[in-house]
Design a protein around this motif. Structure first.
Motif, PDB file in Angstrom:
ATOM      1  N   ARG A  24       0.517  -0.875  -0.378  1.00 43.39           N
ATOM      2  CA  ARG A  24      -0.071   0.190   0.073  1.00 43.39           C
ATOM      3  C   ARG A  24       0.756   1.310   0.080  1.00 43.39           C
ATOM      4  O   ARG A  24       0.161   2.145  -0.371  1.00 43.39           O
ATOM      5  N   ILE A  47      -0.553  15.068  -8.307  1.00 47.87           N
ATOM      6  CA  ILE A  47       0.107  15.351  -6.671  1.00 47.87           C
ATOM      7  C   ILE A  47       0.696  17.033  -7.043  1.00 47.87           C
ATOM      8  O   ILE A  47       0.368  17.815  -6.486  1.00 47.87           O
ATOM      9  N   ARG A  81      -3.830  15.427   2.440  1.00 51.41           N
ATOM     10  CA  ARG A  81      -4.934  13.975   1.994  1.00 51.41           C
ATOM     11  C   ARG A  81      -4.305  13.659   0.717  1.00 51.41           C
ATOM     12  O   ARG A  81      -4.463  12.538   0.501  1.00 51.41           O
ATOM     13  N   LYS A  82      -3.637  14.965  -0.518  1.00 53.68           N
ATOM     14  CA  LYS A  82      -3.581  13.487  -1.814  1.00 53.68           C
ATOM     15  C   LYS A  82      -2.157  13.391  -1.104  1.00 53.68           C
ATOM     16  O   LYS A  82      -2.008  11.656  -1.641  1.00 53.68           O
ATOM     17  N   VAL A 139      -1.881  10.853   1.393  1.00 54.69           N
ATOM     18  CA  VAL A 139      -2.200   9.978   1.464  1.00 54.69           C
ATOM     19  C   VAL A 139      -2.714   9.521  -0.036  1.00 54.69           C
ATOM     20  O   VAL A 139      -1.879   7.914  -0.066  1.00 54.69           O
ATOM     21  N   ASP A 140      -3.364   9.693  -0.737  1.00 53.91           N
ATOM     22  CA  ASP A 140      -3.808   9.319  -2.153  1.00 53.91           C
ATOM     23  C   ASP A 140      -3.122   8.372  -2.866  1.00 53.91           C
ATOM     24  O   ASP A 140      -2.577   7.741  -2.666  1.00 53.91           O
ATOM     25  N   ALA A 141      -1.875   8.957  -2.992  1.00 49.22           N
ATOM     26  CA  ALA A 141      -0.698   9.680  -3.765  1.00 49.22           C
ATOM     27  C   ALA A 141      -0.404   8.609  -3.634  1.00 49.22           C
ATOM     28  O   ALA A 141       1.058   7.702  -4.431  1.00 49.22           O
ATOM     29  N   GLY A 165       0.201   7.062  -0.589  1.00 49.76           N
ATOM     30  CA  GLY A 165       0.233   5.218   0.372  1.00 49.76           C
ATOM     31  C   GLY A 165       0.815   6.029   1.868  1.00 49.76           C
ATOM     32  O   GLY A 165       0.745   5.049   2.782  1.00 49.76           O
TER      33      GLY A 165
END
Length: 536
Positions: A345, A358, A375-376, A378-380, A382
């Motif tokens: 992940r 990003i 937050r990006k 976290v998403d981009a 992991g």
């Protein structure tokens, strides 16, 4: 906010780490002096490409010899294979600069991007053409022999050497594709074969570069009293430029039939391969690592510094090194916090797992706590939110800004060289010093307009709001692609570079208009196909 303003970075508590990151960010600076050197090299390679068939900046003839007038009428199909996505559209032109289009978009399955069989990719394209026709024009699939075939324009955004408007052989793959059996083959024939297998009433009439399609789409939609668009550029998954060149300046052989009456032809520069030898292009250890990890090391060196295909990977490469740098320790405690089985992940150490979005988020987030960017992250990447601290986000923002701004300034450098090549602003820094009375009057009009025009503003949202002389814009550029559309200030940074180009400067930059042409490559391909069919 001014288009070229530097994004704010909040004060960090970890000054040592931030200072180390600033040293790395400085490596991505692309100075005005470097722009000047690169422009001269760029012009030299453009001239070489017009003289002979070159392996790098090929200056490929498109066999498209006129700009759309906005008066074209009829229905045609456009197919755009520009990278990881396939777009298919059916376009109805009304002959009054307006049109209607229906679009479909598909992700190209990864197994079709890297394979041995040429037929698989082109069968996939033909299948999506059939799906579009069955959905929107089922009457044409009735099997009746009286159905008139649709003209189709194929935007094939890879280096292809054309020998006619509807014929071209693939020189090499880019953008993550690797299908060796297609190299050296006519891509129009490969697609037509799959279309014929499905017995579709479709004829491939034109092979189109994405930037050429963008030019034609924008030119068709401009009011007839506007200067026609003669330069197009793509800044998306890949990058390239097309411009209108005088036939008299093309000394290498031109094969096949084409219209000589205009005395001009659109040329696909293939600028992704500018300076593959890295004689003048800036290069960092991170650029070297990304190149070596690509499927085509040593090729497309300009593209690997400018296009969305590589910007995310370039950022990830820098951040991964900062993570293990003991003086920085980006995302500290990440390794110890990863539980068994969750390693996959974490995308920070996974090649090609991070896209360029990003960078856009990092550029736009000016909030105090950089919450949007965190937050990006976290998403981009992991990274758990608890480990994506404000200080970490500041470093990500700093590096992303440096990479994105360099890409934009390099794009501006390339456009600046093309503008000089077209001589639309004259041959010198003062727009040409001819003693002709009309030329003197033109320079005076430019000076008057320039005195009242703000420099470097992003004009993409209002493409008609630009300076003109006698109601005509001197340089109109059609642009498309996710990077220039979604990366904040990209145009502003390009304009900074344009002002640094000798022969353009502050006054010349104000006489340049850029306009986003959404889905322009596919719509433009259909327009070119219709024109080609009418001329056949």
């Amino acid at each position: 906010m001014h288009a070229s303003a530097e994004p704010r970075v909040a004060a960090a508590s970890n000054f040592c780490a931030l200072e180390k990151a600033e040293v790395i960010a400085a490596q991505f600076e692309f100075s005005d002096d470097e722009i000047s050197v690169c422009v001269q090299k760029f012009l030299k390679q453009m001239d070489e490409g017009l003289q002979e068939r070159k392996p790098a900046m090929c200056q490929i003839p498109t066999y498209v010899t006129r700009v759309a007038s906005g008066k074209e009428k009829g229905a045609a199909l456009g197919v755009d294979l520009g990278g990881t996505n396939l777009r298919v559209c059916l376009v109805e032109l009304y002959g009054d600069t307006s049109y209607n289009a229906v679009h479909t978009k598909y992700a190209v399955p990864p197994e079709l991007m890297v394979t041995h069989e040429a037929a698989e990719l082109f069968a996939f394209i033909a299948m999506q053409i059939e799906v579009l026709l069955r959905t929107h024009r089922p009457d044409c699939l009735s099997g009746s022999g009286s159905v008139e075939a649709f003209s189709l324009g194929l935007t094939f955004s890879f280096p292809v050497y054309q020998n006619a408007i509807n014929s071209g052989t693939l020189l090499r793959w880019t953008k993550g594709f690797d299908i060796p059996s297609v190299i050296g083959q006519d891509v129009c024939e490969l697609l037509q074969h799959q279309i014929d297998i499905r017995k579709l009433p479709v004829t491939v009439r034109a092979l189109v570069n994405d930037a050429a399609g963008t030019i034609m789409s924008r030119a068709y939609c401009l009011p007839v009293n506007q200067t026609h668009t003669s330069i197009g550029a793509i800044f998306g998954t890949g990058t390239n430029g097309v411009y209108l060149e005088k036939l008299s300046k093309i000394s290498k052989p031109l094969e096949g039939h084409f219209d000589l009456s205009t005395g001009e032809m659109f040329i696909s520069i293939e600028w992704g391969s500018f300076d593959n030898e890295l004689a003048v292009l800036p290069s960092t250890e991170y650029d070297v690592e990304v190149d070596q990890a690509s499927i085509n090391p040593g090729n497309q060196m300009f593209e690997k510094r400018v296009s969305g295909m590589f910007l995310g990977e370039l950022l990830r490469t820098v951040l991964a090194k900062l993570h293990v740098n003991p003086a920085v320790r980006l995302f500290d405690s990440l390794d110890s916090s990863i539980s068994l089985g969750n390693e996959s992940r974490i995308l920070l150490n996974t090649r090609w797992a991070v896209d360029s979005s990003i960078l856009s988020v990092a550029e736009s987030d000016d909030t105090e706590d950089l919450a949007i960017l965190r937050r990006k992250i976290v998403d981009a990447l992991g990274i758990p939110l608890s480990l994506a601290t404000i200080e970490d986000a500041q470093i990500v923002k700093l590096i992303a800004h440096a990479i994105g701004k360099r890409a934009a300034r390099m794009g501006g450098m390339a456009l600046g060289a093309v503008i000089l090549k077209t001589e639309q602003l004259g041959n010198t820094e003062d727009f040409g010093q001819s003693n002709d009375p009309q030329e003197i009057d033109r320079r005076e009009q430019i000076k008057d307009i320039s005195a009242n025009q703000p420099a470097g503003e992003d004009l993409l949202e209002d493409p008609i709001a630009s300076p003109s002389v006698d109601g005509r814009c001197l340089v109109d550029i059609g642009v498309d692609g996710s990077v220039i559309e979604f990366y904040p200030r990209f145009e502003g940074y390009m304009r900074e570079a344009l002002r640094a180009v000798r022969g353009i400067g502050t006054k010349g930059e104000k006489m340049i208009r850029m306009g986003i042409t959404k889905d322009g490559s596919s719509v433009g391909a259909a327009i070119i196909a219709l024109i080609a069919a009418q001329q056949a």
